[in-house]
Scaffold this active site. Sequence first.
Site, PDB file in Angstrom:
ATOM      1  N   GLU A  25      -2.499   3.949 -11.150  1.00  0.00           N
ATOM      2  CA  GLU A  25      -3.802   4.628 -11.141  1.00  0.00           C
ATOM      3  C   GLU A  25      -3.798   5.794 -12.115  1.00  0.00           C
ATOM      4  O   GLU A  25      -2.756   6.431 -12.314  1.00  0.00           O
ATOM      5  CB  GLU A  25      -4.152   5.076  -9.713  1.00  0.00           C
ATOM      6  N   ASP A  27       1.069   3.868  -7.360  1.00  0.00           N
ATOM      7  CA  ASP A  27       0.521   5.218  -7.584  1.00  0.00           C
ATOM      8  C   ASP A  27       0.330   5.449  -9.088  1.00  0.00           C
ATOM      9  O   ASP A  27      -0.265   4.637  -9.769  1.00  0.00           O
ATOM     10  CB  ASP A  27       1.419   6.273  -6.922  1.00  0.00           C
ATOM     11  N   SER A  29       0.813  -1.220   0.000  1.00  0.00           N
ATOM     12  CA  SER A  29       0.000   0.000   0.000  1.00  0.00           C
ATOM     13  C   SER A  29       0.850   1.274   0.000  1.00  0.00           C
ATOM     14  O   SER A  29       1.748   1.438   0.838  1.00  0.00           O
ATOM     15  CB  SER A  29      -0.882  -0.011   1.256  1.00  0.00           C
ATOM     16  N   GLY A  30       0.530   2.177  -0.912  1.00  0.00           N
ATOM     17  CA  GLY A  30       1.221   3.467  -0.929  1.00  0.00           C
ATOM     18  C   GLY A  30       0.938   4.267   0.323  1.00  0.00           C
ATOM     19  O   GLY A  30       1.827   4.914   0.891  1.00  0.00           O
ATOM     20  N   LEU A  31      -0.327   4.201   0.766  1.00  0.00           N
ATOM     21  CA  LEU A  31      -0.691   4.925   1.991  1.00  0.00           C
ATOM     22  C   LEU A  31       0.111   4.390   3.181  1.00  0.00           C
ATOM     23  O   LEU A  31       0.706   5.155   3.948  1.00  0.00           O
ATOM     24  CB  LEU A  31      -2.195   4.757   2.256  1.00  0.00           C
ATOM     25  N   ASP A  75       1.323  -1.043  -4.872  1.00  0.00           N
ATOM     26  CA  ASP A  75       0.514   0.135  -5.206  1.00  0.00           C
ATOM     27  C   ASP A  75       1.489   1.158  -5.768  1.00  0.00           C
ATOM     28  O   ASP A  75       2.161   1.867  -5.016  1.00  0.00           O
ATOM     29  CB  ASP A  75      -0.158   0.621  -3.921  1.00  0.00           C
ATOM     30  N   ASP A  81       0.902  10.620   1.727  1.00  0.00           N
ATOM     31  CA  ASP A  81       0.696   9.754   0.557  1.00  0.00           C
ATOM     32  C   ASP A  81       0.622  10.626  -0.698  1.00  0.00           C
ATOM     33  O   ASP A  81      -0.341  10.603  -1.438  1.00  0.00           O
ATOM     34  CB  ASP A  81      -0.616   8.963   0.782  1.00  0.00           C
ATOM     35  N   ARG A 124      -5.783   0.966 -12.353  1.00  0.00           N
ATOM     36  CA  ARG A 124      -6.761   1.442 -11.360  1.00  0.00           C
ATOM     37  C   ARG A 124      -7.534   2.629 -11.930  1.00  0.00           C
ATOM     38  O   ARG A 124      -6.925   3.623 -12.349  1.00  0.00           O
ATOM     39  CB  ARG A 124      -6.005   1.824 -10.090  1.00  0.00           C
ATOM     40  N   HIS A 175     -12.133   1.698  -7.986  1.00  0.00           N
ATOM     41  CA  HIS A 175     -12.091   2.252  -6.627  1.00  0.00           C
ATOM     42  C   HIS A 175     -13.325   3.114  -6.379  1.00  0.00           C
ATOM     43  O   HIS A 175     -13.827   3.762  -7.296  1.00  0.00           O
ATOM     44  CB  HIS A 175     -10.817   3.086  -6.456  1.00  0.00           C
ATOM     45  N   ASN A 186      -3.788  10.872  -1.912  1.00  0.00           N
ATOM     46  CA  ASN A 186      -4.636   9.726  -1.586  1.00  0.00           C
ATOM     47  C   ASN A 186      -6.069   9.997  -2.022  1.00  0.00           C
ATOM     48  O   ASN A 186      -6.594  11.103  -1.856  1.00  0.00           O
ATOM     49  CB  ASN A 186      -4.582   9.439  -0.083  1.00  0.00           C
ATOM     50  N   SER A 187      -6.698   8.969  -2.554  1.00  0.00           N
ATOM     51  CA  SER A 187      -8.024   9.125  -3.149  1.00  0.00           C
ATOM     52  C   SER A 187      -9.086   9.570  -2.147  1.00  0.00           C
ATOM     53  O   SER A 187     -10.124  10.099  -2.524  1.00  0.00           O
ATOM     54  CB  SER A 187      -8.467   7.801  -3.771  1.00  0.00           C
ATOM     55  N   LYS A 227       0.565  12.335  -6.927  1.00  0.00           N
ATOM     56  CA  LYS A 227      -0.843  12.069  -6.596  1.00  0.00           C
ATOM     57  C   LYS A 227      -1.128  12.424  -5.132  1.00  0.00           C
ATOM     58  O   LYS A 227      -0.225  12.735  -4.350  1.00  0.00           O
ATOM     59  CB  LYS A 227      -1.199  10.595  -6.875  1.00  0.00           C
TER      60      LYS A 227
HETATM   61  C1  SPV Z   1      -3.403   2.507  -0.752  1.00  0.00           C
HETATM   62  O1  SPV Z   1      -3.530   1.566   0.044  1.00  0.00           O
HETATM   63  O2  SPV Z   1      -2.462   3.284  -0.727  1.00  0.00           O
HETATM   64  C2  SPV Z   1      -4.406   2.747  -1.746  1.00  0.00           C
HETATM   65  C3  SPV Z   1      -5.751   2.352  -1.478  1.00  0.00           C
HETATM   66  O3  SPV Z   1      -4.103   3.338  -2.757  1.00  0.00           O
HETATM   67  S1  SPV Z   1      -6.529   3.708  -0.895  1.00  0.00           S
HETATM   68  O4  SPV Z   1      -5.813   4.275   0.178  1.00  0.00           O
HETATM   69  O5  SPV Z   1      -7.850   3.194  -0.510  1.00  0.00           O
HETATM   70  O6  SPV Z   1      -6.669   4.675  -1.997  1.00  0.00           O
HETATM   71 MG    MG Z   2      -2.354   4.197  -2.689  1.00  0.00          MG
END
Ligand code: SPV
Ligand code: MG
Length: 573
Positions: free
Chosen positions: A120, A93, A52-54, A91, A64, A165, A196, A128-129, A126
């Site tokens: 994505e 990004d 996970s990027g986060l 992930d 993130d 993504r 997502h 975080n979404s 980027k």
């Molecule tokens: C992550 O885990 O970094 C993701 C998923 O990209 S989310 O945080 O839900 O966008």
């Molecule tokens: Mg991410």
Amino acid sequence: MNAREPAFVCASRSARLRQMLVSNELEFMMEAHNGLSARIVREAGFKAIWGSGLAISAQFGVRDNNEASWTQVVDTLEFMADASDLPILLDGDTGYGNFNNVRRLVRKLEQRGIAGVCIEDKQFPKTNSFINGEAQPLADMDEFCGKIKAGKDSQSDENFSIVARVEALIAGWGMDEALRRAEAYRQAGADAILIHSKLSRPDEILEFAREWAGRGPLVIVPTKYYSTPTEVFREAGISTVIWANHLIRASTSAMQAVAKEIHASETLVNVEDSIAAVNEIFRLQDADEYSEAEDRYLSSGRAAGAAVVLAASRGKGLEAVTEDRPKVMLPIAGKPLLRWLVDAFKKQSVNDITVVGGYRADAIDTAGIKLVVNERHAQTGELASLACAVDRVAGDTVISYGDLLFRSYILRDLVESEAAFSVVVDSSLTDAENASVRDFAWCSAADDRGLFGNKVTLRHVSSGQEAASAIASQTPHGRWVGLLNVRGEGRGRLQAVLSKLQARPDFDSLDMPALLNALIEAGEAIEVQYVHGHWRGVNDLEDFRRAGDFAHAQAPFAATVGNQTGTASGAAQ
Ligand code: SPV
Ligand code: MG
């Protein structure tokens, strides 16, 4: 490695990830963000890891927003891949740049054993979404297709997966745009689509899945619609569910609670039982494997090397200089005899050193050693001293007289011996006429000075109790220098023989040769390592006087320049 390995563990990681994506089963991936969490994910039974990027940015303590560089992320993945043999889907990004950055990323991920990457359709850098998602600009669809193609063209492992993504639902571009993009990405070569959503209900995901109608594997991240029963995803034909951030969140709340509690209470007592034991951390780090490897790769007995040094005597013939100290504390070239010996052991990584003191044990310098005292030293011999220490040491053990100086190769070769028992015999000393000398050794063959490389075993060592005439009747092959190495199971066998001797009424008078002879009688093969000089024992004033010259020659150059007094190759006596 741990239990609960997946059944398909033989396939490559990339093949396993691909299999998960294309299988008809609903599959699950768990987030990890460092080596430890990757290990924990595997032990929990998951088949794959979401990098996970986060979570990876959070464990660095940064946002993130591509604040950690992509190479820092890839370095983290390397630790994760080492700690767990699971496939990892990174992930990635936006791919950290344009098509060219994606090409390089794919090559670097393959080199580090990463099974796939998810990119994505947003713009670099980027966000975080879930942070103001609708305000985030999407990538141009065609440009993003180019990235997917570039990534697919640069992979050398056919099973490496690229997951595309689609952020159109997050950014508020609607279902049609999401489907249009997903189809374009599929056609560009994406192995799966991650759709997502930030809604708290799964409605738009389920609608997407219906419209998508199984054109390719669908991956979802139900962080926001977490209350949806998993069966709903299964029925919707979803390929893979990613639990995207739950280990970083779990560890965060645990760390917050523990830090707060320790700070408030200023004691550890309230938390100790509710946190992982230190041993559990060691286990997750595979500390046991290190110990095994040490046994395998460090030369024999080195890491676990132990020594027992017999140092209970005042020294016959040395009374004039041992009024206030035992023989082992006599200064030789500026430092005590025992210190020379201890330094020699430490040089060979024999670090667990137990010294058995007796006479004036209070004067023994205990730095770097354990001291045990044979309280009955005045009435007893060497074996009684050995018996005080032998059950205190674990692992491979060198048993040594305390009054020895030797060149370092002698001990090195001894501890490198694979034999259960090995001794050093000096073949230059065969003058059995000198009845005051003990420890003459008779062996299975004379010293061939390395010419034939024959294994030689010990037959007999003259003990203090033996008559000089018996010794003189057959010329010995040399003299045992006072070093015995005991390896592996030899230790238990030595203890058994020692116990038997302890039952004898004359045990108190027995010396080390009596133990060697008892081992031989018990059927043990004691390997002989011949040397020709290069050591000294200190048995009388004359030895004491000459030992200084020998010791000087063993000291570092700087300490001895202009100080050497000739040959260092003299033998004892
Ligand atoms: C992550 O885990 O970094 C993701 C998923 O990209 S989310 O945080 O839900 O966008
Ligand atoms: Mg991410």
